[in-house]
Enzyme design. Structure first.
Site, PDB file in Angstrom:
ATOM      1  N   LYS B 105       0.880  -1.166   0.000  1.00  0.00           N
ATOM      2  CA  LYS B 105       0.000   0.000   0.000  1.00  0.00           C
ATOM      3  C   LYS B 105       0.918   1.215   0.000  1.00  0.00           C
ATOM      4  O   LYS B 105       1.533   1.546   1.014  1.00  0.00           O
ATOM      5  CB  LYS B 105      -0.917   0.023   1.227  1.00  0.00           C
ATOM      6  CG  LYS B 105      -1.753   1.307   1.266  1.00  0.00           C
ATOM      7  CD  LYS B 105      -2.548   1.481   2.529  1.00  0.00           C
ATOM      8  CE  LYS B 105      -2.800   2.973   2.752  1.00  0.00           C
ATOM      9  NZ  LYS B 105      -3.629   3.253   3.915  1.00  0.00           N
ATOM     10  N   GLY B 166      -7.812   9.589   9.224  1.00  0.00           N
ATOM     11  CA  GLY B 166      -8.145   9.729  10.637  1.00  0.00           C
ATOM     12  C   GLY B 166      -9.130  10.838  10.956  1.00  0.00           C
ATOM     13  O   GLY B 166      -9.411  11.093  12.122  1.00  0.00           O
ATOM     14  N   ALA B 192      -9.359   5.964   3.596  1.00  0.00           N
ATOM     15  CA  ALA B 192      -9.220   7.042   4.580  1.00  0.00           C
ATOM     16  C   ALA B 192     -10.416   7.985   4.608  1.00  0.00           C
ATOM     17  O   ALA B 192     -10.964   8.351   3.568  1.00  0.00           O
ATOM     18  CB  ALA B 192      -7.956   7.868   4.371  1.00  0.00           C
ATOM     19  N   GLY B 193     -10.796   8.356   5.826  1.00  0.00           N
ATOM     20  CA  GLY B 193     -11.798   9.391   6.023  1.00  0.00           C
ATOM     21  C   GLY B 193     -13.157   8.911   6.494  1.00  0.00           C
ATOM     22  O   GLY B 193     -13.969   9.704   6.964  1.00  0.00           O
ATOM     23  N   ASN B 214      -9.286   2.365   9.100  1.00  0.00           N
ATOM     24  CA  ASN B 214      -8.599   1.928  10.315  1.00  0.00           C
ATOM     25  C   ASN B 214      -9.186   2.622  11.534  1.00  0.00           C
ATOM     26  O   ASN B 214      -9.828   2.020  12.378  1.00  0.00           O
ATOM     27  CB  ASN B 214      -7.100   2.212  10.175  1.00  0.00           C
ATOM     28  CG  ASN B 214      -6.287   1.681  11.349  1.00  0.00           C
ATOM     29  OD1 ASN B 214      -6.808   1.288  12.395  1.00  0.00           O
ATOM     30  ND2 ASN B 214      -4.989   1.646  11.206  1.00  0.00           N
ATOM     31  N   THR B 215      -9.025   3.952  11.603  1.00  0.00           N
ATOM     32  CA  THR B 215      -9.404   4.692  12.799  1.00  0.00           C
ATOM     33  C   THR B 215     -10.886   4.547  13.138  1.00  0.00           C
ATOM     34  O   THR B 215     -11.253   4.476  14.315  1.00  0.00           O
ATOM     35  CB  THR B 215      -9.058   6.185  12.622  1.00  0.00           C
ATOM     36  OG1 THR B 215      -7.714   6.278  12.156  1.00  0.00           O
ATOM     37  CG2 THR B 215      -9.174   6.941  13.927  1.00  0.00           C
TER      38      THR B 215
END
Lengths: 79, 263
Positions: B105, B166, B192-193, B214-215
């Site tokens: 990645k 994040g 992301a986001g 992830n977050t």
């Protein structure tokens, strides 16, 4: 400090930079020996020596030399 | 949408087929037990990991391979934290040397505050890594031109952000995401986001192939519960996209017949 004056004995240790920290290790130590001393499984870490990746096979055959910059990395949590 | 309940085509990236369109990260969990439980609850098969120095004093937790079995999950090494193409290539090679696979990645950051990608450095690194035999999944901005060039560079997937890493802001520009999906042939994975399940659902409703987060899971009060919600949201969003939504209109239309009312 790495070698003594002509005719003298070589010093028992060499100076390396390991993961950014200066360390002294036994002269003649192999990279595999370095990992053993740190209780690291060779299969769990990747070794970079002076910006070159050492294959698993090369770890046993490569000696740590004075001035080496060695990075030991592994996988950690990340996104 | 000609068949009734048409099956979703398999999710293929490069030469691999994945059963889940959700890809999850492994960072920021409170502990490894919770991380593994959340990843299992998410149903994700592809899981991202980072490459970092071993902590020689053992004050930080041990490597993630002690907790995640590469036979259970497809581990995708990232180049997170790299700000130059040179660094990203170095990290990618270190990750590959771990011997699991030759996928990466690719992530080259251009700005500390927003963590937005340096798209020219990303392109440069992508070209070199593809030439070096990597399967590159490239994190990028929601910019069509960069996405097209990453595809030309040989990336196996292009991964535009929904919003900054994040941030949990959701998809800030659904039109750009849809246009990238319309114009590229390689899988598009929004990376992301995403902040919560509705964001994941909306993301998948844009027609993209997958979503990476992830977050949103790791920082939830109950990561295992949120992982399950994300799994369902990704499936729901995908199914809604395939089913084809009704036309939105700013006027009510009754659902029950107008005729047949009593006098």
């Amino acid at each position: 400090m790495t070698t003594s004056k002509a005719g003298g004995r070589p010093s028992a240790t060499v100076s390396i930079v390991l993961n950014g920290e200066r360390r002294r290790v036994a002269a003649g130590l192999s990279v595999a020996g370095l990992l053993r001393g740190l209780e690291l499984e060779p299969g769990m870490v990747v070794v970079e020596r002076n910006r070159e990746i050492l294959s698993r096979d090369a770890i046993g055959a490569t000696a740590v030399e004075d001035g080496d910059r060695i990075e030991l990395v592994h996988f950690v949590g990340g996104g | 949408m000609t068949t009734i309940g048409q099956p979703d085509p398999p999710f293929v990236i490069g030469d691999r087929t994945f059963g889940s369109r959700l890809i999850v990260g492994t960072g920021k969990y409170r502990n490894n037990r919770e991380m593994v439980a959340a990843i299992r609850a998410s149903g994700a098969e592809m899981v991202t990991v980072a490459v970092r120095r071993v902590d020689l004093d053992r004050s930080v937790e041990e490597g993630i391979l002690h907790h995640l079995d590469p036979a259970e999950f497809f581990l995708l090494a990232n180049t997170a934290g790299c700000y130059t193409a040179t660094d990203a290539i170095r990290y990618a090679r270190l990750g590959r040397a771990a011997g699991l696979n030759d996928w990466v990645k690719l992530e080259v950051i251009g700005d500390e505050r927003t963590l937005l990608p340096d798209t020219s450095a990303t392109l440069e690194a992508a070209r070199e890594l593809v030439a070096d035999g990597f399967r590159v999944m490239a994190y990028t901005n929601d910019d069509l031109i960069t996405a097209l060039r990453l595809e030309d560079a040989g990336c196996v997937a292009v991964m535009p952000l929904a919003s900054p890493i994040g941030s949990g802001l959701g998809v800030v520009n659904p039109y750009y995401i849809r246009e990238i999906k319309r114009r590229l042939s390689v899988p598009i994975i929004v990376d992301a986001g995403v902040g919560t399940a509705s964001d994941a659902c909306v993301t998948m409703e844009q027609g993209v192939d997958g979503v990476l987060m992830n977050t949103a899971i790791a920082a939830a009060e109950d990561p295992v519960g949120m992982a399950r919600a994300m799994k369902l949201a990704v499936v729901a969003g995908r199914d809604a996209y395939l089913a084809g939504r009704m036309e939105a209109r700013e006027i009510a239309v009754p659902s029950s017949p107008l005729g047949g009312m009593l006098d």
